[in-house]
Design an enzyme around this catalytic site. Structure first.
Site, PDB file in Angstrom:
ATOM      1  N   CYS A  98      -0.185  -5.540  -6.445  1.00 43.50           N
ATOM      2  CA  CYS A  98      -1.494  -5.066  -5.989  1.00 43.50           C
ATOM      3  C   CYS A  98      -1.698  -3.577  -6.279  1.00 43.50           C
ATOM      4  CB  CYS A  98      -1.692  -5.430  -4.521  1.00 43.50           C
ATOM      5  SG  CYS A  98      -3.424  -5.476  -4.053  1.00 43.50           S
TER       6      CYS A  98
ATOM      7  N   HIS B 114       0.471 -10.965  -2.877  1.00 38.84           N
ATOM      8  CA  HIS B 114       1.377 -10.620  -1.778  1.00 38.84           C
ATOM      9  C   HIS B 114       1.979 -11.944  -1.332  1.00 38.84           C
ATOM     10  CE1 HIS B 114      -0.158  -6.487  -1.338  1.00 38.84           C
ATOM     11  NE2 HIS B 114      -1.350  -6.991  -1.570  1.00 38.84           N
TER      12      HIS B 114
ATOM     13  N   ARG C 118     -14.353  -7.674  -0.789  1.00 37.05           N
ATOM     14  CA  ARG C 118     -12.930  -7.768  -1.115  1.00 37.05           C
ATOM     15  C   ARG C 118     -12.590  -9.205  -1.512  1.00 37.05           C
ATOM     16  NH1 ARG C 118     -10.111  -3.313   0.371  1.00 37.05           N
ATOM     17  NH2 ARG C 118      -8.088  -4.346   0.296  1.00 37.05           N
TER      18      ARG C 118
HETATM   19  N1  GLN Z   1      -6.390  -0.444  -2.439  1.00 37.28           N
HETATM   20  C1  GLN Z   1      -6.318  -1.434  -3.458  1.00 37.28           C
HETATM   21  C2  GLN Z   1      -7.477  -2.401  -3.442  1.00 37.28           C
HETATM   22  O1  GLN Z   1      -8.102  -2.586  -2.425  1.00 37.28           O
HETATM   23  C3  GLN Z   1      -4.986  -2.171  -3.352  1.00 37.28           C
HETATM   24  C4  GLN Z   1      -4.852  -2.976  -2.103  1.00 37.28           C
HETATM   25  C5  GLN Z   1      -3.504  -3.602  -1.907  1.00 37.28           C
HETATM   26  O2  GLN Z   1      -2.502  -3.138  -2.442  1.00 37.28           O
HETATM   27  N2  GLN Z   1      -3.474  -4.627  -1.101  1.00 37.28           N
HETATM   28  O3  GLN Z   1      -7.773  -2.992  -4.457  1.00 37.28           O
END
Ligand code: GLN
Length: 218
Positions: free
Chosen positions: A93, A191, A127
């Site tokens: 990520c 993840h 998101r």
């Molecule tokens: N901040 C980054 C995003 O929102 C990575 C997030 C994360 O590592 N979960 O894309």
């Protein structure tokens, strides 16, 4: 024989249980008969890649990424040389995003990555969240995970994804590509933690890290 792991920015980049990836690498290495040594290399530290067989770079929120992006520029040359020489690295990520050219936040700030691989990431408002599944044609394996990111990653024309998205989004909401693979550098949005959910991938990383000849061939 000893597997020497570098946990890159391990005290800053560790969202959604990414530290579990470290535990899984340690477990897998021990099961394969290796001793394991893990070091965190973080802000202000020198990165001497010759000290490591494997680098793990976990995910993080935008604030942590801004701090890491700045410091990363001091480690960029060493990391790019390591990746070019076939060194083994997994970025998840936020860590994955910073292996590419840049990560742009929702506010429009741009955090430079190391540009080791030709891709970039731009955030959008909704998101991408939920359980995920991909199929890797390269390894002919299925991987499971969980994603939560604002960033949309777009790979350059010649760059290969790690897999095709079967469930969820992966790199973005357009092209059904998940992650990246370049030589022995791997990136993914999964993840889970990724390696705990996909022990066969953990085994691949440990095998590659301990077999320098295979590294050069890849
Ligand atoms: N901040 C980054 C995003 O929102 C990575 C997030 C994360 O590592 N979960 O894309």
């Amino acid at each position: 024989m000893k597997l020497r792991i570098c946990h890159l920015y391990g005290n800053l980049m560790n969202t959604y249980g990414d530290n579990g990836n470290l535990l899984m690498l340690q477990y897998t290495a021990k099961e394969s008969g290796y001793e394991v040594e893990t070091e965190i290399v973080s802000v202000g530290d020198d990165l001497d890649t010759s000290r490591y067989d494997l680098i793990f770079f976990g995910g993080g929120q935008d604030y942590e990424q801004s701090v890491v992006s700045r410091d990363l520029q001091t480690k960029k040359e060493a990391l790019c040389a390591y990746i070019e020489a076939g060194g083994v690295i997994l970025g998840i990520c936020g860590g994955f995003q910073l292996l590419g050219k840049y990560y742009q936040t929702l506010k429009g700030e741009t955090y430079p990555g190391i540009g080791a691989i030709d891709f970039y990431t731009i955030s959008k408002k909704d998101r991408l969240i939920g359980d995920t599944e991909m199929y890797s044609d390269r390894f002919q394996e299925t991987y499971f995970g969980y994603e939560n990111h604002a960033g949309r990653t777009y790979l350059g024309d010649k760059v290969q994804g790690l897999g095709r998205t079967v469930q969820g989004y992966g790199n973005n909401d357009d092209d059904k590509v998940e992650g990246v693979v370049y030589k022995n550098a791997f990136g993914s949005y999964f993840h889970g933690p990724f390696l705990v959910r996909n022990p066969h991938f953990a085994q691949r990383l440990v095998d590659l890290a301990m077999n320098k000849e295979a590294q050069i061939k890849n």
